[in-house]
Design a protein around this motif. Structure first.
Motif, PDB file in Angstrom:
ATOM      1  N   ALA A 274      52.605   2.675  22.461  1.00 53.00           N
ATOM      2  CA  ALA A 274      51.568   3.013  23.440  1.00 53.00           C
ATOM      3  C   ALA A 274      50.544   1.884  23.474  1.00 53.00           C
ATOM      4  O   ALA A 274      50.116   1.379  22.429  1.00 53.00           O
ATOM      5  CB  ALA A 274      50.896   4.327  23.074  1.00 53.00           C
ATOM      6  N   ALA A 275      50.171   1.466  24.664  1.00 56.38           N
ATOM      7  CA  ALA A 275      49.225   0.358  24.812  1.00 56.38           C
ATOM      8  C   ALA A 275      47.890   0.659  24.129  1.00 56.38           C
ATOM      9  O   ALA A 275      47.202  -0.254  23.679  1.00 56.38           O
ATOM     10  CB  ALA A 275      49.002   0.064  26.292  1.00 56.38           C
ATOM     11  N   SER A 276      47.552   1.933  24.015  1.00 59.90           N
ATOM     12  CA  SER A 276      46.280   2.325  23.400  1.00 59.90           C
ATOM     13  C   SER A 276      46.372   2.513  21.888  1.00 59.90           C
ATOM     14  O   SER A 276      45.353   2.761  21.236  1.00 59.90           O
ATOM     15  CB  SER A 276      45.800   3.639  24.025  1.00 59.90           C
ATOM     16  OG  SER A 276      46.752   4.668  23.785  1.00 59.90           O
ATOM     17  N   ASP A 277      47.558   2.391  21.305  1.00 59.43           N
ATOM     18  CA  ASP A 277      47.721   2.610  19.869  1.00 59.43           C
ATOM     19  C   ASP A 277      47.001   1.513  19.076  1.00 59.43           C
ATOM     20  O   ASP A 277      47.014   0.347  19.471  1.00 59.43           O
ATOM     21  CB  ASP A 277      49.211   2.614  19.502  1.00 59.43           C
ATOM     22  CG  ASP A 277      49.437   3.165  18.112  1.00 59.43           C
ATOM     23  OD1 ASP A 277      49.693   4.372  17.994  1.00 59.43           O
ATOM     24  OD2 ASP A 277      49.342   2.383  17.131  1.00 59.43           O
ATOM     25  N   PRO A 278      46.381   1.878  17.950  1.00 56.48           N
ATOM     26  CA  PRO A 278      45.698   0.878  17.120  1.00 56.48           C
ATOM     27  C   PRO A 278      46.608  -0.276  16.676  1.00 56.48           C
ATOM     28  O   PRO A 278      46.132  -1.392  16.483  1.00 56.48           O
ATOM     29  CB  PRO A 278      45.205   1.674  15.911  1.00 56.48           C
ATOM     30  CG  PRO A 278      45.111   3.077  16.392  1.00 56.48           C
ATOM     31  CD  PRO A 278      46.185   3.233  17.428  1.00 56.48           C
ATOM     32  N   LEU A 279      47.895  -0.030  16.550  1.00 59.76           N
ATOM     33  CA  LEU A 279      48.818  -1.089  16.125  1.00 59.76           C
ATOM     34  C   LEU A 279      49.302  -1.966  17.272  1.00 59.76           C
ATOM     35  O   LEU A 279      49.954  -2.993  17.044  1.00 59.76           O
ATOM     36  CB  LEU A 279      50.036  -0.475  15.435  1.00 59.76           C
ATOM     37  CG  LEU A 279      49.831   0.075  14.031  1.00 59.76           C
ATOM     38  CD1 LEU A 279      51.084   0.757  13.530  1.00 59.76           C
ATOM     39  CD2 LEU A 279      49.430  -1.048  13.083  1.00 59.76           C
ATOM     40  N   ALA A 280      49.001  -1.607  18.503  1.00 55.26           N
ATOM     41  CA  ALA A 280      49.524  -2.348  19.655  1.00 55.26           C
ATOM     42  C   ALA A 280      49.125  -3.825  19.637  1.00 55.26           C
ATOM     43  O   ALA A 280      49.912  -4.677  20.042  1.00 55.26           O
ATOM     44  CB  ALA A 280      49.077  -1.691  20.957  1.00 55.26           C
ATOM     45  N   ASN A 281      47.941  -4.136  19.155  1.00 57.01           N
ATOM     46  CA  ASN A 281      47.513  -5.539  19.104  1.00 57.01           C
ATOM     47  C   ASN A 281      48.246  -6.337  18.033  1.00 57.01           C
ATOM     48  O   ASN A 281      48.306  -7.558  18.101  1.00 57.01           O
ATOM     49  CB  ASN A 281      46.001  -5.637  18.876  1.00 57.01           C
ATOM     50  CG  ASN A 281      45.223  -5.202  20.091  1.00 57.01           C
ATOM     51  OD1 ASN A 281      45.695  -5.311  21.212  1.00 57.01           O
ATOM     52  ND2 ASN A 281      44.025  -4.687  19.864  1.00 57.01           N
ATOM     53  N   GLU A 282      48.798  -5.655  17.039  1.00 54.26           N
ATOM     54  CA  GLU A 282      49.508  -6.335  15.953  1.00 54.26           C
ATOM     55  C   GLU A 282      51.001  -6.471  16.206  1.00 54.26           C
ATOM     56  O   GLU A 282      51.667  -7.263  15.548  1.00 54.26           O
ATOM     57  CB  GLU A 282      49.305  -5.566  14.643  1.00 54.26           C
ATOM     58  CG  GLU A 282      47.874  -5.495  14.182  1.00 54.26           C
ATOM     59  CD  GLU A 282      47.742  -4.695  12.898  1.00 54.26           C
ATOM     60  OE1 GLU A 282      48.580  -4.879  11.987  1.00 54.26           O
ATOM     61  OE2 GLU A 282      46.812  -3.871  12.819  1.00 54.26           O
ATOM     62  N   LEU A 283      51.533  -5.676  17.119  1.00 54.97           N
ATOM     63  CA  LEU A 283      52.975  -5.672  17.385  1.00 54.97           C
ATOM     64  C   LEU A 283      53.233  -6.295  18.750  1.00 54.97           C
ATOM     65  O   LEU A 283      52.815  -5.755  19.771  1.00 54.97           O
ATOM     66  CB  LEU A 283      53.516  -4.242  17.339  1.00 54.97           C
ATOM     67  CG  LEU A 283      53.290  -3.463  16.037  1.00 54.97           C
ATOM     68  CD1 LEU A 283      53.794  -2.037  16.182  1.00 54.97           C
ATOM     69  CD2 LEU A 283      53.961  -4.160  14.863  1.00 54.97           C
ATOM     70  N   ASN A 284      53.935  -7.428  18.745  1.00 59.77           N
ATOM     71  CA  ASN A 284      54.201  -8.136  19.994  1.00 59.77           C
ATOM     72  C   ASN A 284      55.682  -8.330  20.277  1.00 59.77           C
ATOM     73  O   ASN A 284      56.042  -8.672  21.398  1.00 59.77           O
ATOM     74  CB  ASN A 284      53.496  -9.488  19.991  1.00 59.77           C
ATOM     75  CG  ASN A 284      52.000  -9.307  19.955  1.00 59.77           C
ATOM     76  OD1 ASN A 284      51.436  -8.701  20.852  1.00 59.77           O
ATOM     77  ND2 ASN A 284      51.368  -9.779  18.902  1.00 59.77           N
ATOM     78  N   ASP A 285      56.514  -8.146  19.278  1.00 61.10           N
ATOM     79  CA  ASP A 285      57.955  -8.323  19.429  1.00 61.10           C
ATOM     80  C   ASP A 285      58.632  -7.507  18.332  1.00 61.10           C
ATOM     81  O   ASP A 285      57.980  -7.040  17.404  1.00 61.10           O
ATOM     82  CB  ASP A 285      58.323  -9.808  19.298  1.00 61.10           C
ATOM     83  CG  ASP A 285      59.566 -10.182  20.083  1.00 61.10           C
ATOM     84  OD1 ASP A 285      60.536  -9.388  20.088  1.00 61.10           O
ATOM     85  OD2 ASP A 285      59.574 -11.265  20.692  1.00 61.10           O
ATOM     86  N   ILE A 286      59.929  -7.374  18.437  1.00 65.40           N
ATOM     87  CA  ILE A 286      60.664  -6.542  17.474  1.00 65.40           C
ATOM     88  C   ILE A 286      60.554  -7.093  16.050  1.00 65.40           C
ATOM     89  O   ILE A 286      60.553  -6.323  15.092  1.00 65.40           O
ATOM     90  CB  ILE A 286      62.136  -6.340  17.931  1.00 65.40           C
ATOM     91  CG1 ILE A 286      62.721  -5.084  17.291  1.00 65.40           C
ATOM     92  CG2 ILE A 286      62.977  -7.566  17.664  1.00 65.40           C
ATOM     93  CD1 ILE A 286      62.093  -3.794  17.749  1.00 65.40           C
ATOM     94  N   ALA A 287      60.402  -8.413  15.900  1.00 66.87           N
ATOM     95  CA  ALA A 287      60.239  -8.988  14.559  1.00 66.87           C
ATOM     96  C   ALA A 287      58.963  -8.477  13.904  1.00 66.87           C
ATOM     97  O   ALA A 287      58.936  -8.249  12.685  1.00 66.87           O
ATOM     98  CB  ALA A 287      60.233 -10.512  14.639  1.00 66.87           C
ATOM     99  N   ASP A 288      57.914  -8.262  14.691  1.00 66.35           N
ATOM    100  CA  ASP A 288      56.671  -7.700  14.153  1.00 66.35           C
ATOM    101  C   ASP A 288      56.893  -6.272  13.669  1.00 66.35           C
ATOM    102  O   ASP A 288      56.337  -5.865  12.648  1.00 66.35           O
ATOM    103  CB  ASP A 288      55.565  -7.703  15.215  1.00 66.35           C
ATOM    104  CG  ASP A 288      55.170  -9.096  15.656  1.00 66.35           C
ATOM    105  OD1 ASP A 288      55.307 -10.048  14.857  1.00 66.35           O
ATOM    106  OD2 ASP A 288      54.736  -9.229  16.815  1.00 66.35           O
TER     107      ASP A 288
END
Length: 124
Positions: A48-62
């Motif tokens: 979800a774009a609003s999830d706190p982790l969204a800024n840390e996850l940018n690709d499947i490797a993350d």
């Protein structure tokens, strides 16, 4: 391989459970190529774009690095989920690995929309 002609499935991995039927903006991270009854059935992994982790996850490797076991858990759930109905386990293409965000975006363009969970891709 022939696709199943169903809307693209999105698996949202955020830290908050979404309300059933909600329409939620998501950030695609990767995609699994499930093979169900000989047909390709893409499973896009997103947050979800609003999830706190969204800024840390940018690709499947993350996802693999920051949330170990999440991708394998998704794959195993989809592998086995039809067996209670006496159907065979599902297989996965690409050596069973999740493909990168760029691949998810290509799949999404074919399905017309992966920017929102809850919308049917064929509704546009």
């Amino acid at each position: 391989m022939k696709g199943d002609n169903d809307p693209v499935d999105v698996v949202e991995i955020g830290s908050v459970a979404l309300t059933v039927g909600s329409v939620t903006p998501v950030k695609p991270l990767g995609v699994l190529a499930m093979i169900d009854d000989g047909e390709l059935d893409w499973k896009i992994i997103a947050i979800a774009a609003s999830d706190p982790l969204a800024n840390e996850l940018n690709d499947i490797a993350d996802v693999e690095a920051k949330l170990p076991g999440v991708v394998s858990g998704i794959r195993e759930w989809f592998r086995w989920y039809k067996t209670p109905d006496d159907k065979p386990i599902n297989a996965f293409g690409f050596g069973e690995r999740a493909l990168a965000k760029a691949d998810a975006l290509k799949v999404g363009r074919r399905g017309r929309d992966i920017g929102t969970v809850g919308k049917r891709a064929d509704a546009y």
